[in-house]
Design a protein around this motif. Structure first.
Motif: not given
Length: 287
Positions: A3-5, A39-45, A50-58
């Protein structure tokens, strides 16, 4: 893919574009994406709404950190500094706002903003994030972000091209420019360039290039007259028509134009070999 990938890959082109518009460097944008992925791979999905907003933030936070380092590096750069060019697909030009946001002219305008102003402008005016989302990304209050967005927007508006040029106009101008260079028609070139045209050449101290801007029709014409022995190849660079100059099957220079009305007002020649490595393949950008 897990899922993360799968989620990361679904947003990868957008994340690359965010990083590239903040850094004007494809290689640095790729490094930012690598950091974002780690960093994303270490997050509990399950905790991400909101994955898009979270990834943009990182991505934004990583890009801001790198942008401050790049600014120090540019202070010691030899000669004019120009963005790293991207070979883009033809469909990028069809999205006028996207093409404008990654154009050489716009990226150079963004260089004049502070890191935070640049991040806020890109996230708001290009990617249409909410002020609350941007506030989380740049770690400022929403009120501060609104003020920063207004300041950045005013700054950009004062420096961007005064009138939009259609893709058809750009293609026609490039074709006419290429023909004039290849045939050595100096009078036609003189008719196409503005009297106060500016040529910036980026050699990075690695290859030969003018260390100061070349200003004025006659000095620029003198430089262009020496290109007749070079192979010119039309290409889509950063969403706009441009020329790739080759010598002995090797990319020597990317030459991008900036049009205002019917005249060429700026020429951008990227010659630094380190900035030409991404031209071996098309780069996908997205909003």
């Amino acid at each position: 893919m897990d899922q993360a990938t799968e989620t990361f890959m679904a947003h990868r082109n957008l994340l690359f574009t965010v990083a590239y518009e903040m850094l004007s460097s494809a290689s640095d944008a790729e490094d930012v994406l690598q950091e974002t992925w780690l960093r994303w791979a270490d997050i509990d999905q399950e905790t991400v709404r909101d994955a898009r907003a979270f990834l943009v933030r990182i991505t934004t936070r990583q890009a801001l950190t790198r942008l401050r380092t790049l600014r120090r590096r540019k202070e010691s750069y030899v000669g004019p500094w120009l963005p790293e060019p991207l070979l883009t697909a033809p469909d990028v030009a069809e999205d006028v706002e996207l093409a404008d946001s990654v154009s050489m002219a716009m990226l150079l305008v963004l260089e004049t903003l502070t890191p935070t102003e640049r991040a806020v402008f890109v996230l708001r005016d290009v990617f249409d994030l909410t002020y609350d989302e941007i506030a989380q990304a740049v770690e400022k209050t929403t009120t501060a972000v609104r003020q920063t967005a207004h300041r950045a927007r005013t700054h950009v508006a004062a420096r961007r091209p005064r009138e939009a040029v259609s893709p058809t106009q750009s293609r026609d101008a490039l074709a006419a420019f290429q023909q004039a260079v290849e045939t050595g028609d100096l009078q036609r070139l003189l008719d196409m360039i503005a009297p106060d045209v500016v040529l910036l050449t980026d050699g990075g101290g690695v290859v030969r290039a003018a260390l100061e801007p070349v200003i004025g029709a006659e000095p620029v014409l003198n430089v262009l007259s020496k290109l007749t022995s070079t192979t010119l190849q039309p290409a889509q660079i950063n969403g706009h028509p441009a020329l790739i100059l080759r010598t002995t099957d090797k990319i020597d220079t990317v030459l991008a134009l900036r049009l205002e009305g019917d005249l060429i007002t700026h020429l951008y020649a990227i010659r630094n070999p380190e900035k030409l490595s991404h031209l071996a393949h098309k780069t996908s950008v997205a909003r």
